[in-house]
Structures are given as structure tokens and as C-alpha cells.
Enzyme design. Structure first.
Site, short mmCIF file in Angstrom:
data_model
loop_
_atom_site.label_atom_id
_atom_site.label_comp_id
_atom_site.label_asym_id
_atom_site.label_seq_id
_atom_site.Cartn_x
_atom_site.Cartn_y
_atom_site.Cartn_z
N CYS A 225 0.87 -1.18 0.00
CA CYS A 225 0.00 0.00 0.00
C CYS A 225 0.90 1.22 0.00
O CYS A 225 1.06 1.89 1.01
CB CYS A 225 -0.93 -0.01 1.22
SG CYS A 225 -1.79 -1.57 1.49
N ALA B 257 1.45 4.31 -2.02
CA ALA B 257 1.33 5.74 -2.30
C ALA B 257 1.11 6.53 -1.01
O ALA B 257 0.46 6.03 -0.09
CB ALA B 257 0.16 5.98 -3.27
N PRO B 258 1.65 7.75 -0.91
CA PRO B 258 2.35 8.49 -1.95
C PRO B 258 3.81 8.14 -2.13
O PRO B 258 4.45 8.61 -3.06
CB PRO B 258 2.21 9.94 -1.49
CG PRO B 258 2.18 9.85 -0.01
CD PRO B 258 1.42 8.59 0.29
N GLY B 259 4.41 7.34 -1.24
CA GLY B 259 5.73 6.82 -1.54
C GLY B 259 6.87 7.20 -0.63
O GLY B 259 8.02 6.87 -0.93
N LYS C 228 7.69 5.98 2.32
CA LYS C 228 8.32 4.75 2.82
C LYS C 228 8.97 3.98 1.68
O LYS C 228 10.04 3.39 1.85
CB LYS C 228 7.29 3.90 3.55
CG LYS C 228 6.71 4.53 4.79
CD LYS C 228 5.76 3.55 5.50
CE LYS C 228 5.01 4.24 6.63
NZ LYS C 228 4.11 5.30 6.14
N ASP D 294 1.76 -1.57 5.14
CA ASP D 294 1.39 -0.33 5.83
C ASP D 294 -0.06 -0.05 5.42
O ASP D 294 -0.32 0.69 4.49
CB ASP D 294 2.32 0.79 5.40
CG ASP D 294 2.08 2.07 6.17
OD1 ASP D 294 1.98 2.02 7.40
OD2 ASP D 294 1.97 3.12 5.52
N CYS E 127 -1.26 3.76 11.37
CA CYS E 127 -1.18 5.01 12.13
C CYS E 127 -2.42 5.12 13.02
O CYS E 127 -2.98 6.20 13.19
CB CYS E 127 -1.02 6.21 11.22
SG CYS E 127 -2.12 6.26 9.80
#
Length: 853
Positions: free
Chosen positions: A176, A178-180, A182, A285, A338
């Protein structure tokens, strides 16, 4: 100049017209949001996730705004060089400031982040506004962010990649992505040490057998996102790192398809049965309710509901189970959210481990000794569950009994897997980070290691699972496009049928603070917008349960799609024959070493011809793209642009110039005939400021040590290597740039924003750029009257570069621009850390333009 001239003409086709029309700003002013929510506070108080003696400190932190934080990106050597500028020049200026008799808080490094490449600051806005050194610091941050050397990212978001134990040879999946932010961390780890290894091999200073592929990193990152437009935003983030070791895909994480790789020859000489890729590392994530981001997503205070976590639990379990199925034995999955809700955290771990055969097959890894200096709590082993009405339940048996006695439909969403497991799992090995521990957001992270092959148990169809299984209709996604129901069920109606209107977050809230359209969070008033994440509906429920390590999950091959604005279209990835004349010419002109592979170059057109751009990938990416061509996998991006074709001044000049993106990989193998070296600061400064310095006649003497070298070079593209000397007039960082030699002038092929950022960082110089050949200085033609600057408005160039693309591609690759009405008044005070490097550049703008003179 705006983009309305060309794009606005299409405005009537399903978009309501007026492409330039500002989007309405539906956000609530932060000051108007009450930072109180009775159910929210009751739930976490009664859960006991924070000791009672720390509870007041916990809620005080939750109600404060989040500090700004950022990370230095790219190769370690370059990131440290940029960080050094901050540390030695800007920090001393800021630390000397006093306000009301006290020294102000200066930016500080995050203690536990390796090499102190992550920083944060808590300086009040009224102090930032008041003092000049902060304005200088802000200019530095803006410039370095624009060129991709700094990324705004929340501190706790940086933790999961650091726990992957990733090595450059590994295959990695970010499910998962986006936005990138990680994904960028993961890609940096894959390339760790690569440039130094390659130079050692090329210079014969090490035994070439010591490294595979001549020192080049052989690992691969597959970064995936279910939403097509967000996958393209992910591409822009990844392009900053110029990597041939990445593939971007567009699939649903719960049923991510098995990826075929080439079969091995059997003992009888025949090919073995089909093989499918297994990953060394997977980052899950997952989409979550995001209540750990309440310090920056203030709407959570008014919209938080226990139904958010309840509705997401099943989807999170499916993603984690699918990750474990695709993992190698001995590999690890890092699971993160989160959210602080154990229904989305520990309960997901327990259920996924149970479905995959128990702790003997999937083991939770200890984390207490990892990232020394990070303050954390252990994972929970006991917890209660709150239903959507606010009642708290201690065990599932009480729920079943009450539902039987009262027929209360509000309890139908509670599942047994949401409660603590009856077996004794070491859930306390997980990490919980809370806001009051070190002034951050909240985060949950766990590491799972696969000990043996697994066969996942079927998912029980009860409660929310049954609701998710209901058939759904096509719906518009908020931008005039219709998400049609497809055979594999990738439809975004899950959240509408399952979560209902009470959910303030229909998908993962982005803990990375990139302040643009590519964020993963959805606010309560944005449920119908394009940000809503596609999550599988009924037809996918069975497939995850039945899939196991011996049964690959393969997508259905799709017929060719029409190129229209309502359906995504991707040009194919076609690899070039290593014997084509274009590569012969390139190899001869640059005197490239035979050790650089010729069989990994590709183009993106159905004919497979080298007409404009040539891309390069590593060997594993090539294998995957070729083995899975036409088999239903949705590849969005792969590789790095290596060569770009342009008009040449004469027939003997190779028209294929080296693109900046690919130069890092190629420069080691370029012959000395095309190499120019630079040692002195002043020479580099001149090349940065003056766009097309001339070398005709005696003018070459103005180019320092570069001047005499270029006189002997044939025209065309060269490689400029900045060699650090340690001398006072030298530079401390090795750098490499493409340099174009025309008939009478040179051009350091860098875009203007890169030039300005380097001038500021290396020389503390904001001198306007000069182009005397075109009669202007800076951007306003101050010396040339009405003479037009060499490069037109970047937005116009974007339009020109997008000629021939499908409308969906144009939308996906368009620069992210926020209307003035949507920019908060304090955005300047927030240090402008929002990323602007995602904009699409035309070929000439990307390399600063080429003058044929």
C-alpha cells in the site's frame, strides 16, 4: 501561465468544464475544531493503553499541533552532504537567536534515526516570522525539497522501513505504497553502497567476483497502490531516486496477484513447472482509521467513531494474510498502521497468525532492541472492544449472548477476531509509539517472520465480512470518472456498503505529511472524492481464503483497453535487442565498457522501436516484465530513463544524449573520451550560473580547468565529474552531471531549480541565472527587453510533453498544484516543506535545454 488553453477545451466531457476553476476548500479551520470527543477519549482511557499516571500528558500531546519534520533523501553520501550544510551554516545562525530573553528552539535531529538524516522543529510560528535567519533557512528547505533532496515526512512514518532489515540484493514489496515516502526509504536501502561498489569493480580495486552484477544492486522493489491515479503520484515520488530497481503496480493489496518468473531447467533438460516470485521483505502499511494522526488531521476530533476501526479490521487481516502467502520462508513482513486501536493492530496480527497456521509457522519478532533511543510501549495482550454505539465489551461471548437476547443489529459488526486471542501470543513484541513519548504522532509496528510454508484457513463469513460480500454497483469517484465493476471485484464500494456514513476515514490516513493530492488520508467531508481507496468487494472474499503457497493467485488477462479518458492505458514495456544499430552507435560514441549490460534497455511503445526515450532496468525487473506481459498484471512504471534522442548538430554526433536520471549508473563505464573533470568551486559556480558559456576563441579560458578539456572533445554529450580535492578552492562532494558540447558553447544539463538549489547550498549564492546568448538574466528578461527566455513556462512545456497521451495519463501525470484558495495562511510559516518535485517535466526542461549552435 495556466494550463487552461488546451486542457480546458475538454472540460465539458464529464468534468463539469473549467479545468482552471479552483477547487472548493471544504476544510474546517483548525482553530474552529474542538479538540474533544467523548467517545474517543472514553475508548482509549478505558482501554488502558496509557498508564493512568501518564494519561493527562498523553491527551495534552494529542491536542497540540504536530511539529514539522523532514528527512534527507537519496544516496547516503549525498544526503549527508546536504545535511552538513544545514548543520554547519543554518543551525548556528538560528541557535544564536534570542526571544523574550531565551534562546529559540532550533531544528534538531531525530536521535534514533540512522546518521541523523531525519530532523524536526517545534519553533513557534510567531518566532519564525520574526527573525531573518529563519527566512534563510526556509529558502534552503524549499530549494532542496523542490529538487528532491529533502522530503517532508512525519517522524513515526519513518519507522517501518527501518525495521525491514533490508539488503541490496533482496526483493521487496510495498503493498500500500502511495504516496511513496516509505517506498523511497526502501529504495535507498536497495541502492546502499552501490556507486562505491561499481567504481571499485570498474577500477579493478577489488576482485570482481566479490560482487554480483559488477557491484550493481540486484534487488527489486515492487511498489503497489490500488488507485491508478495515486499509483502515478507514486511514480513521480520514485523518479526522484532514478532507480532501475523498481516496478510500480496497480492492484488490490488483498488479492495481489502472483508474479510469474522464468522456470528453471529440469534434470531432463525440460523446463520445470511455473515458478512465482516470493519476496524477502514485505511492507504492509495498511489502510487504517488513522486516529494516531489526530495532531495534524484535526477533523478526527469531530468525526472519530469506533465504527471506523471495526469496519477496517477484516480488510487489514486479508492484506496481512496475502502478504504472508507471498513471503519467502525466513522472510519478514512489517505490519504497520497510524492507528492506536487494537482492533486494527494486535487483533489483526492474532487473526492473521491464526489463519496462517499459528505461531509455529508465523512468528512475531522481538523489537525492544531495535532503534535504540526510540521511546515506545509494548504491544497489548488484553483489550476491550467498543461497538458503534459506544458500549464497551470485554469478550465476544457477551456480544453473542446480548445479540441473541436483544437482536441488536449494532452488534453485528463485532467479530470474534477483534477480541484478544485465547492462545498466548507474544503480542507485546510489537511497538506502540504514543504522542507524549517524544512529541510525535502515534504509530503501531510489528515484525512477522515466516518459519514455514503456510496454507491459509478460509475466512469466516460473519458480521462485517458478510456485509463486504454484498454485490455493489459502479459509482463515480468524484472526478467525473466511473469505477466500473470488473471481474476481479476491484470496486471502491466496499466502504460505502460496509462502513456507512459514520466513518470519517474511508481508507488509510496518510501519516506521511506530504501536503498534496497524493496523501493517503480521507477527511470526513471528502468521502466521495478521488482520494477514496479502492478496496475489494464480494468477488474477492473467497479468493484470498483459498489462495496458499502452492496455488498462485493469477489475474485474468484483459483485452486491450480503448484509449479514452475513462479507462487507464499504459504503453507496453518492450525490450530492445542488444544488437540494434542505435545501441551500437551509443556504445561506440561513449566508448562504453562491454561489462555494462546491453540486454536491459527498453522502450514504451507497441512497436518496440528506439524512437525517443530508452529506459534501463535491472535483470529481475526485465524478467518480471517479460514473463508477465499480457497476463493481466497492471504495471504502471519500471526502470530509469537512460538516453534521450534529440537533433544533433552534425551527422557524426550521436543524437542519444545521456539523461541525468541514468547517469549515476552509467558514468563508471563511460570511456575517457567523453569524460570532463572539474576540481574548483569557481568553475562549477560559473557553469551553474551561466546557461550556455562560450568557449570559441579565447573564451575557453573563462571556463577554468574545464575549458582546455572541452576543446579536444568532439561535439555531443559528455560526462562532467566533479572530483573532491580537499583543497580550499575545491569541493567536498563527488558529483556527476551530463554536459553538452555544441559548436561554440557548453551546457550543464540541469534544470533551473537544481542549479539554484546547488548555488544556494554550495555557495550561499542566489545570483540570477544568466543566458547571454538569448539576452536575459534570471527569469524576467532583464537584459533582453522583450526577448523570450530560452525555456518557456514550465506549465506550457508540460502540455507539450503530454501530447499524444491518453487523457487519463495526462491527468495522472499532471503537476500537483494547489489553488491559492486551498493554501493555508501559514503555509510559509510551515517552511514550505510540501513537495513540488512531483511535477512532470518535458525532456529539455529536465536537463536544462540543449543549444545547437
Amino acid at each position: 501561465m495556466g494550463r487552461g488553453g488546451k486542457r480546458g477545451g475538454h472540460g465539458g466531457r464529464g468534468r463539469g468544464g473549467g479545468q482552471n476553476r479552483p477547487k472548493p476548500d471544504n476544510r474546517t479551520n483548525k482553530a474552529d475544531i474542538s479538540r474533544n470527543n467523548e467517545k474517543f477519549e472514553q475508548y482509549y482511557n478505558e482501554l488502558g493503553i496509557v498508564p493512568e499516571e501518564s494519561r493527562s500528558e498523553f491527551w495534552d500531546a494529542m491536542r497540540r499541533d504536530l511539529p514539522n519534520s523532514f528527512r534527507f533523501t537519496g544516496s547516503k553520501a549525498h544526503a549527508l552532504a546536504v545535511q552538513e550544510r544545514l548543520r554547519t551554516f543554518y543551525i548556528p545562525e538560528i541557535t544564536a537567536i534570542t526571544y523574550e530573553g531565551k534562546y529559540v528552539d532550533a531544528p534538531r535531529p531525530v536521535e534514533w534515526y540512522p546518521d541523523q538524516l531525519a530532523w524536526f522543529m517545534t519553533t513557534p510560528k510567531n518566532v519564525i516570522r520574526r527573525f531573518k535567519p529563519f527566512a534563510s533557512f526556509q529558502k534552503f528547505l524549499v530549494a532542496e525539497t523542490d529538487v528532491g533532496n529533502i522530503t517532508r515526512q512525519e517522524v513515526v512514518s519513518m519507522i517501518p522501513p527501518l525495521l525491514m532489515d533490508l539488503q541490496p540484493h533482496m526483493t521487496v514489496l510495498d503493498l500500500c505504497a502511495a504516496p511513496g515516502s516509505k517506498s523511497a526509504q526502501l529504495l535507498e536501502m536497495i541502492h546502499a553502497g552501490e556507486e562505491e561498489r561499481s567504481r571499485q569493480v570498474a577500477d579493478n580495486t577489488v576482485d570482481e567476483q566479490q560482487f554480483t552484477d559488477d557491484g550493481r544492486s540486484s534487488g527489486l522493489l515492487i511498489a503497489n497502490d490500488v488507485d491508478y491515479k495515486r499509483a502515478h503520484m507514486l511514480v513521480h515520488q520514485m523518479k526522484r531516486l532514478s532507480s532501475p530497481n523498481i516496478i510500480v503496480t496497480n492492484h488490490d493489496a488483498t488479492v495481489f496477484p502472483s508474479i510469474k518468473i522464468s522456470s528453471l531447467p529440469g534434470s531432463d533438460g525440460k523446463s520445470s513447472p511455473n515458478r512465482y516470485l516470493k519476496f524477502d521483505r514485505i511492507l504492509a502499511d495498511v489502510p487504517c482509521s488513522g486516529d494516531g494522526t489526530v495532531r495534524k488531521n484535526m477533523e478526527i476530533w469531530k468525526n472519530w467513531s469506533p465504527g471506523n476501526g471495526l469496519g477496517l479490521h477484516a480488510i487489514q487481516v486479508r492484506i496481512l494474510v496475502r502478504a504472508l502467502q507471498m513471503l519467502k520462508v525466513g522472510g519478514r513482513v512489517v505490519y504497520s498502521t497510524c492507528s492506536m486501536n487494537p482492533v486494527e493492530d494486535e487483533a489483526v496480527l492474532a487473526e492473521a497468525i491464526s489463519r496462517c497456521g499459528g505461531p509455529g509457522l508465523v512468528e512475531l519478532q522481538e523489537t525492544k532492541d531495535l532503534l535504540p533511543g526510540l521511546k515506545r510501549h509494548s504491544g497489548l495482550k488484553t483489550w476491550n472492544v467498543m461497538d458503534k454505539t459506544g458500549r464497551i465489551w470485554n469478550d465476544y461471548e457477551s456480544v453473542v449472548k446480548s445479540r441473541q437476547e436483544t437482536g441488536d443489529d449494532a452488534l453485528s459488526r463485532l467479530q470474534e477476531s477483534m477480541f484478544p486471542p485465547k492462545s498466548d501470543l507474544p503480542l507485546d513484541r510489537a511497538i506502540r509509539v504514543y504522542p507524549h513519548l517524544q512529541d510525535t504522532g502515534a504509530f503501531f509496528i510489528a515484525i512477522l517472520e515466516k518459519k514455514s510454508e503456510i496454507r491459509a484457513k478460509p475466512e469466516e463469513k460473519s458480521g462485517a465480512s458478510q456485509q463486504a460480500a454484498k454485490p455493489v454497483a459502479a459509482k463515480t469517484n468524484g472526478v467525473g470518472q466511473t469505477s466500473e465493476a470488473t471481474s476481479n471485484g476491484e470496486v471502491d464500494a466496499f466502504y460505502n456498503t460496509m462502513l456507512g456514513s459514520e466513518s470519517p476515514s474511508k481508507r488509510k490516513r496518510e501519516e506521511d505529511t506530504d501536503d498534496n493530492e497524493s496523501t493517503k488520508r480521507i477527511k470526513g467531508d471528502e468521502l466521495s472524492n478521488e482520494e477514496v481507496k479502492e478496496v475489494p468487494a464480494s468477488s474477492l472474499l473467497e479468493s484470498v481464503s483459498k489462495a496458499d503457497s502452492s496455488t498462485p493467485m493469477t489475474p485474468q488477462a484483459q483485452p486491450p483497453r480503448r484509449r479514452n479518458r475513462d479507462q487507464p492505458f499504459e504503453e507496453p514495456f518492450k525490450y530492445l535487442s542488444p544488437t540494434i544499430p542505435e545501441l551500437d552507435w551509443i556504445w561506440s560514441f561513449y566508448n562504453l565498457s562491454s561489462r555494462f549490460p546491453r540486454d536491459r534497455f527498453m522502450v514504451r511503445n507497441p512497436e518496440g522501436t528506439a524512437s525517443k526515450n530508452i529506459y534501463y532496468t535491472n535483470a529481475l525487473a526485465k524478467e518480471i516484465l517479460q514473463e508477465n506481459e499480457g497476463k493481466g498484471l497492471k504495471f504502471v512504471h519500471a526502470g530509469v530513463k537512460m538516453f534521450v534522442k534529440q537533433d544533433a548538430p552534425s551527422p557524426e554526433v550521436c543524437p542519444w544524449r545521456i539523461q541525468t536520471d541514468g547517469l549515476r549508473l552509467l558514468e563508471t563505464w563511460v570511456g575517457p573520451e567523453r569524460i570532463v573533470t572539474l576540481q574548483k568551486k569557481e568553475t562549477l559556480r560559473k557553469l551553474l550560473i551561466e546557461m550556455f558559456p562560450r568557449f570559441a576563441g579565447d573564451e575557453y579560458k573563462n571556463l577554468g580547468e574545464v575549458g582546455e578539456q572541452v576543446l579536444s572533445k568532439p561535439m555531443g554529450c559528455c560526462v562532467l565529474i566533479v572530483e573532491p580535492t580537499g583543497e580550499e578552492d575545491g569541493l567536498s562532494e563527488r558529483m556527476v552531471f551530463p554536459l553538452w558540447k555544441s559548436i561554440t558553447s557548453l551546457n550543464l544539463m540541469l534544470p533551473k531549480e537544481d542549479r539554484r538549489a546547488m548555488l544556494l547550498r554550495l555557495f550561499n549564492d542566489d545570483t540570477p541565472l544568466v543566458n547571454l546568448s538569448k539576452g536575459w538574466v534570471g527569469q524576467k528578461g532583464t537584459q533582453g527587453g522583450d526577448v523570450k527566455p530560452l525555456d518557456p513556462d514550465p506549465e506550457v512545456e508540460v502540455e507539450q510533453a503530454e501530447e499524444g497521451k491518453s487523457e487519463v495519463q495526462k491527468d495522472a501525470s499532471a503537476p500537483v498544484r494547489r489553488n491559492s484558495s486551498s493554501v493555508e495562511p501559514d503555509v510559509a510559516v510551515e517552511l514550505h516543506l510540501n513537495t513540488t518535485a512531483d511535477k512532470e517535466k518535458s525532456e529539455d526542461e529536465a536537463d536544462g535545454g540543449v543549444e545547437i549552435s
